[in-house]
Design a protein around this motif. Sequence first.
Motif, PDB file in Angstrom:
ATOM      1  N   CYS A  78       0.833  -1.207   0.000  1.00  0.00           N
ATOM      2  CA  CYS A  78       0.000   0.000   0.000  1.00  0.00           C
ATOM      3  C   CYS A  78       0.869   1.259   0.000  1.00  0.00           C
ATOM      4  O   CYS A  78       0.566   2.228  -0.697  1.00  0.00           O
ATOM      5  N   LEU A  91      -8.734   2.271   1.556  1.00  0.00           N
ATOM      6  CA  LEU A  91      -9.415   1.704   0.388  1.00  0.00           C
ATOM      7  C   LEU A  91      -9.216   0.197   0.310  1.00  0.00           C
ATOM      8  O   LEU A  91     -10.143  -0.543  -0.033  1.00  0.00           O
ATOM      9  N   PHE A  92      -8.013  -0.271   0.640  1.00  0.00           N
ATOM     10  CA  PHE A  92      -7.774  -1.714   0.613  1.00  0.00           C
ATOM     11  C   PHE A  92      -8.625  -2.427   1.657  1.00  0.00           C
ATOM     12  O   PHE A  92      -9.267  -3.430   1.365  1.00  0.00           O
ATOM     13  N   ALA A 133     -11.388  -1.384   3.032  1.00  0.00           N
ATOM     14  CA  ALA A 133     -12.792  -1.293   2.631  1.00  0.00           C
ATOM     15  C   ALA A 133     -13.101  -2.275   1.506  1.00  0.00           C
ATOM     16  O   ALA A 133     -14.189  -2.851   1.461  1.00  0.00           O
ATOM     17  N   SER A 134     -12.134  -2.501   0.613  1.00  0.00           N
ATOM     18  CA  SER A 134     -12.366  -3.434  -0.494  1.00  0.00           C
ATOM     19  C   SER A 134     -12.504  -4.871  -0.005  1.00  0.00           C
ATOM     20  O   SER A 134     -13.085  -5.709  -0.700  1.00  0.00           O
ATOM     21  N   LEU A 169     -15.963  -6.347   0.026  1.00  0.00           N
ATOM     22  CA  LEU A 169     -16.567  -6.744  -1.242  1.00  0.00           C
ATOM     23  C   LEU A 169     -16.031  -8.100  -1.666  1.00  0.00           C
ATOM     24  O   LEU A 169     -14.895  -8.451  -1.348  1.00  0.00           O
ATOM     25  N   GLY A 220     -14.236 -10.703  -3.989  1.00  0.00           N
ATOM     26  CA  GLY A 220     -13.193 -10.535  -4.992  1.00  0.00           C
ATOM     27  C   GLY A 220     -11.885 -11.164  -4.557  1.00  0.00           C
ATOM     28  O   GLY A 220     -11.813 -11.875  -3.556  1.00  0.00           O
ATOM     29  N   GLN A 236      -8.955  -9.578  -3.705  1.00  0.00           N
ATOM     30  CA  GLN A 236      -8.083  -8.527  -3.203  1.00  0.00           C
ATOM     31  C   GLN A 236      -6.846  -9.081  -2.502  1.00  0.00           C
ATOM     32  O   GLN A 236      -5.736  -8.575  -2.694  1.00  0.00           O
ATOM     33  N   TYR A 254      -2.958  -8.575  -3.555  1.00  0.00           N
ATOM     34  CA  TYR A 254      -1.985  -8.030  -2.612  1.00  0.00           C
ATOM     35  C   TYR A 254      -0.754  -8.943  -2.526  1.00  0.00           C
ATOM     36  O   TYR A 254       0.380  -8.477  -2.573  1.00  0.00           O
TER      37      TYR A 254
END
Length: 63
Positions: A18, A35-36, A38-39, A42, A44, A46, A50
């Motif tokens: 990040c 943002l990471f 918070a993602s 969702l 996916g 992520q 990372y």
Amino acid sequence: MKRTLSRPRNGRMLAGVCAGLAQRFGLSVGLVRLLFVASLLLPGTQVIVYLVLWILMPNENHA
């Protein structure tokens, strides 16, 4: 100054992904981390992205 995509030696929390992304795109490190996180709410891949970035992004002194 040329901005490269690398993981900085200072300012890391986990792997520096990040912090490296924030540095490369001129954003706040706190914003990228927020943002990471918070993602993660969702569906996916992520965490996989990372981990791949962690492996592919060189350390700052190797860039």
